[in-house]
Design a protein around this motif. Structure first.
Motif, PDB file in Angstrom:
ATOM      1  N   PHE A 163       0.851  -1.188   0.000  1.00  0.00           N
ATOM      2  CA  PHE A 163       0.000   0.000   0.000  1.00  0.00           C
ATOM      3  C   PHE A 163       0.889   1.241   0.000  1.00  0.00           C
ATOM      4  O   PHE A 163       2.040   1.182   0.451  1.00  0.00           O
ATOM      5  CB  PHE A 163      -0.892   0.042   1.243  1.00  0.00           C
ATOM      6  N   PRO A 164       0.369   2.389  -0.463  1.00  0.00           N
ATOM      7  CA  PRO A 164       1.138   3.641  -0.354  1.00  0.00           C
ATOM      8  C   PRO A 164       1.453   3.933   1.108  1.00  0.00           C
ATOM      9  O   PRO A 164       0.566   3.997   1.949  1.00  0.00           O
ATOM     10  CB  PRO A 164       0.178   4.682  -0.943  1.00  0.00           C
ATOM     11  N   ALA A 165       2.712   4.111   1.420  1.00  0.00           N
ATOM     12  CA  ALA A 165       3.159   4.179   2.814  1.00  0.00           C
ATOM     13  C   ALA A 165       2.578   5.351   3.580  1.00  0.00           C
ATOM     14  O   ALA A 165       2.181   5.213   4.746  1.00  0.00           O
ATOM     15  CB  ALA A 165       4.688   4.232   2.863  1.00  0.00           C
ATOM     16  N   LEU A 166       2.519   6.522   2.967  1.00  0.00           N
ATOM     17  CA  LEU A 166       2.152   7.734   3.694  1.00  0.00           C
ATOM     18  C   LEU A 166       0.735   7.686   4.234  1.00  0.00           C
ATOM     19  O   LEU A 166       0.438   8.322   5.251  1.00  0.00           O
ATOM     20  CB  LEU A 166       2.323   8.957   2.785  1.00  0.00           C
ATOM     21  N   ALA A 167      -0.136   6.933   3.595  1.00  0.00           N
ATOM     22  CA  ALA A 167      -1.536   6.873   4.021  1.00  0.00           C
ATOM     23  C   ALA A 167      -1.802   5.736   5.003  1.00  0.00           C
ATOM     24  O   ALA A 167      -2.958   5.477   5.341  1.00  0.00           O
ATOM     25  CB  ALA A 167      -2.454   6.725   2.803  1.00  0.00           C
ATOM     26  N   THR A 168      -0.752   5.062   5.462  1.00  0.00           N
ATOM     27  CA  THR A 168      -0.917   3.947   6.401  1.00  0.00           C
ATOM     28  C   THR A 168      -0.173   4.248   7.693  1.00  0.00           C
ATOM     29  O   THR A 168       0.859   4.924   7.694  1.00  0.00           O
ATOM     30  CB  THR A 168      -0.364   2.638   5.812  1.00  0.00           C
ATOM     31  N   SER A 169      -0.685   3.714   8.791  1.00  0.00           N
ATOM     32  CA  SER A 169       0.011   3.892  10.069  1.00  0.00           C
ATOM     33  C   SER A 169       1.354   3.175  10.046  1.00  0.00           C
ATOM     34  O   SER A 169       2.351   3.674  10.586  1.00  0.00           O
ATOM     35  CB  SER A 169      -0.855   3.370  11.222  1.00  0.00           C
ATOM     36  N   LEU A 170       1.418   2.020   9.398  1.00  0.00           N
ATOM     37  CA  LEU A 170       2.672   1.269   9.294  1.00  0.00           C
ATOM     38  C   LEU A 170       3.724   2.052   8.519  1.00  0.00           C
ATOM     39  O   LEU A 170       4.916   2.010   8.838  1.00  0.00           O
ATOM     40  CB  LEU A 170       2.411  -0.074   8.602  1.00  0.00           C
ATOM     41  N   GLY A 171       3.299   2.770   7.503  1.00  0.00           N
ATOM     42  CA  GLY A 171       4.232   3.575   6.736  1.00  0.00           C
ATOM     43  C   GLY A 171       4.674   4.828   7.473  1.00  0.00           C
ATOM     44  O   GLY A 171       5.846   5.213   7.440  1.00  0.00           O
ATOM     45  N   LYS A 172       3.740   5.456   8.168  1.00  0.00           N
ATOM     46  CA  LYS A 172       4.070   6.703   8.873  1.00  0.00           C
ATOM     47  C   LYS A 172       5.165   6.500   9.921  1.00  0.00           C
ATOM     48  O   LYS A 172       6.073   7.333  10.056  1.00  0.00           O
ATOM     49  CB  LYS A 172       2.819   7.270   9.539  1.00  0.00           C
ATOM     50  N   VAL A 173       5.084   5.400  10.695  1.00  0.00           N
ATOM     51  CA  VAL A 173       6.084   5.222  11.751  1.00  0.00           C
ATOM     52  C   VAL A 173       7.470   4.980  11.170  1.00  0.00           C
ATOM     53  O   VAL A 173       8.482   5.275  11.819  1.00  0.00           O
ATOM     54  CB  VAL A 173       5.711   4.077  12.722  1.00  0.00           C
ATOM     55  N   LEU A 233     -11.874   4.123   2.690  1.00  0.00           N
ATOM     56  CA  LEU A 233     -12.995   4.195   3.615  1.00  0.00           C
ATOM     57  C   LEU A 233     -13.106   2.912   4.435  1.00  0.00           C
ATOM     58  O   LEU A 233     -12.902   1.809   3.929  1.00  0.00           O
ATOM     59  CB  LEU A 233     -14.303   4.424   2.842  1.00  0.00           C
ATOM     60  N   GLY A 234     -13.420   3.064   5.721  1.00  0.00           N
ATOM     61  CA  GLY A 234     -13.698   1.914   6.571  1.00  0.00           C
ATOM     62  C   GLY A 234     -12.516   1.349   7.312  1.00  0.00           C
ATOM     63  O   GLY A 234     -12.688   0.461   8.146  1.00  0.00           O
ATOM     64  N   ILE A 235     -11.288   1.836   7.028  1.00  0.00           N
ATOM     65  CA  ILE A 235     -10.090   1.263   7.647  1.00  0.00           C
ATOM     66  C   ILE A 235      -9.473   2.265   8.614  1.00  0.00           C
ATOM     67  O   ILE A 235      -9.176   3.407   8.258  1.00  0.00           O
ATOM     68  CB  ILE A 235      -9.045   0.861   6.589  1.00  0.00           C
ATOM     69  N   ARG A 236      -9.271   1.801   9.843  1.00  0.00           N
ATOM     70  CA  ARG A 236      -8.657   2.607  10.890  1.00  0.00           C
ATOM     71  C   ARG A 236      -7.545   1.761  11.506  1.00  0.00           C
ATOM     72  O   ARG A 236      -7.727   0.558  11.701  1.00  0.00           O
ATOM     73  CB  ARG A 236      -9.722   2.918  11.943  1.00  0.00           C
ATOM     74  N   SER A 237      -6.410   2.379  11.861  1.00  0.00           N
ATOM     75  CA  SER A 237      -5.347   1.582  12.473  1.00  0.00           C
ATOM     76  C   SER A 237      -4.388   2.451  13.267  1.00  0.00           C
ATOM     77  O   SER A 237      -4.299   3.662  13.051  1.00  0.00           O
ATOM     78  CB  SER A 237      -4.563   0.805  11.403  1.00  0.00           C
ATOM     79  N   VAL A 238      -3.685   1.810  14.192  1.00  0.00           N
ATOM     80  CA  VAL A 238      -2.568   2.435  14.904  1.00  0.00           C
ATOM     81  C   VAL A 238      -1.350   1.542  14.701  1.00  0.00           C
ATOM     82  O   VAL A 238      -1.475   0.321  14.562  1.00  0.00           O
ATOM     83  CB  VAL A 238      -2.836   2.609  16.419  1.00  0.00           C
ATOM     84  N   ALA A 239      -0.179   2.155  14.666  1.00  0.00           N
ATOM     85  CA  ALA A 239       1.062   1.399  14.442  1.00  0.00           C
ATOM     86  C   ALA A 239       2.167   1.936  15.316  1.00  0.00           C
ATOM     87  O   ALA A 239       2.170   3.107  15.709  1.00  0.00           O
ATOM     88  CB  ALA A 239       1.486   1.464  12.972  1.00  0.00           C
ATOM     89  N   ALA A 240       3.114   1.064  15.618  1.00  0.00           N
ATOM     90  CA  ALA A 240       4.312   1.426  16.384  1.00  0.00           C
ATOM     91  C   ALA A 240       5.527   0.888  15.637  1.00  0.00           C
ATOM     92  O   ALA A 240       5.427  -0.102  14.898  1.00  0.00           O
ATOM     93  CB  ALA A 240       4.249   0.832  17.788  1.00  0.00           C
ATOM     94  N   PRO A 241       6.683   1.507  15.814  1.00  0.00           N
ATOM     95  CA  PRO A 241       7.888   1.031  15.121  1.00  0.00           C
ATOM     96  C   PRO A 241       8.482  -0.187  15.796  1.00  0.00           C
ATOM     97  O   PRO A 241       8.360  -0.371  17.009  1.00  0.00           O
ATOM     98  CB  PRO A 241       8.839   2.228  15.224  1.00  0.00           C
ATOM     99  N   LEU A 242       9.131  -1.023  15.004  1.00  0.00           N
ATOM    100  CA  LEU A 242       9.939  -2.129  15.507  1.00  0.00           C
ATOM    101  C   LEU A 242      11.397  -1.760  15.264  1.00  0.00           C
ATOM    102  O   LEU A 242      11.753  -1.289  14.183  1.00  0.00           O
ATOM    103  CB  LEU A 242       9.592  -3.436  14.781  1.00  0.00           C
ATOM    104  N   ARG A 243      12.244  -2.000  16.267  1.00  0.00           N
ATOM    105  CA  ARG A 243      13.644  -1.591  16.184  1.00  0.00           C
ATOM    106  C   ARG A 243      14.578  -2.786  16.364  1.00  0.00           C
ATOM    107  O   ARG A 243      14.224  -3.768  17.016  1.00  0.00           O
ATOM    108  CB  ARG A 243      13.941  -0.542  17.258  1.00  0.00           C
TER     109      ARG A 243
END
Length: 269
Positions: free
Chosen positions: A137-147, A201-211
């Motif tokens: 998926f395009p990274a900027l629009a995802t919580s996984l990409g943002k972190v 539409l319809g997708i909500r998420s939270v993400a944290a980084p893995l180090r």
């Protein structure tokens, strides 16, 4: 178009073979010879030879409309995931997180301007987007990409996001640069990211980084939910603390695994 290398050791035939494999994307699981040639920019005879070679190796098979990939292609991606050891480390933590939240949880890594899912434990729910290992998926629009973008220097963020997405999806959120930079500063400051129907539409998420053991961000882990079922408040107040704990545990375990010396066993005659 088939890629052209710049170095003397570049193997054009290998590059063309990989281009053909990559041409089979969501929405076109099977293609005729003509469609493969058009998608890759290769001449029909060249595309035919590559397809026949891939078929002999077991990566492609003849389909009703021409050719399609076989499950053996997954070995290429699985080899990458297994070589990292991240999935073996993350599996019990991810499964526990799913049990505690009742939601699907995933790990993804940055690849150009996209994220690519490398591990996932899902629950049976109807969502607007199908997600599996290998989905991008395009990274900027995802919580996984943002972190993960938030962990990069600003000039590197510009370079990464300048690359066109290979996901085949246009995100709902298309921020101007100032809005984008402000969002990534917020993510960097608080240590986690939220998306509220920014991808679709319809997708909500939270993400944290893995180090890893040096503190470098190597991936992201998230909790994903349906917007009609879970409010932003509940996602942040209930799921986020569990996610942050899991992310810390996965990172700590991965760092310990990296510190263990890997000694190859010698055959004893």
């Amino acid at each position: 178009m088939a890629r052209t290398g710049t170095g003397p050791d570049f193997i054009e035939a290998l590059a063309r073979g990989l281009e053909v494999i990559a041409a089979f994307r969501p929405g076109r699981p099977a293609m005729s010879l003509t469609e493969v040639a058009a998608a890759t920019g290769l001449a029909r005879p060249t595309a035919r030879r590559i397809l026949l070679t891939l078929e002999e190796l077991g990566y492609v098979r003849t389909a009703e409309r021409g050719y399609s990939l076989t499950p053996r292609v997954l070995e290429l991606g699985v080899a990458y995931v297994q070589s990292m050891g991240l999935w073996d480390v993350a599996r019990p933590h991810l499964e526990r997180l799913v049990e505690r939240t009742g939601e699907s949880c995933s790990i993804a890594q940055l690849d150009g301007s996209d994220i690519v899912y490398v591990a996932r434990v899902s629950v049976p729910k109807i969502v607007s987007l199908a997600v599996h290992v290998g989905t991008r998926f395009p990274a900027l629009a995802t919580s996984l990409g943002k972190v993960q973008l938030a962990a990069l220097p600003p000039d590197e963020v510009d370079a990464v996001l300048a690359e066109p997405t290979r996901s085949g999806l246009t995100a709902r959120w298309q921020p101007a640069r100032d809005e984008r930079d402000a969002e990534l500063r917020d993510v960097r400051a608080r240590g986690w990211a939220l998306t509220d129907e920014q991808l679709t539409l319809g997708i909500r998420s939270v993400a944290a980084p893995l180090r890893d053991g040096s503190g470098r961000v190597i991936a992201g882990v998230n909790v994903n939910c349906h917007a009609a079922e879970t409010s932003v408040e509940y996602l942040v107040e209930h799921h986020l603390p569990l996610l942050l704990q899991a992310a810390g545990d996965i990172s700590a375990d991965f760092a310990r695994v990296q510190d263990v010396p890997h000694v190859g066993a010698r055959a004893v005659s």
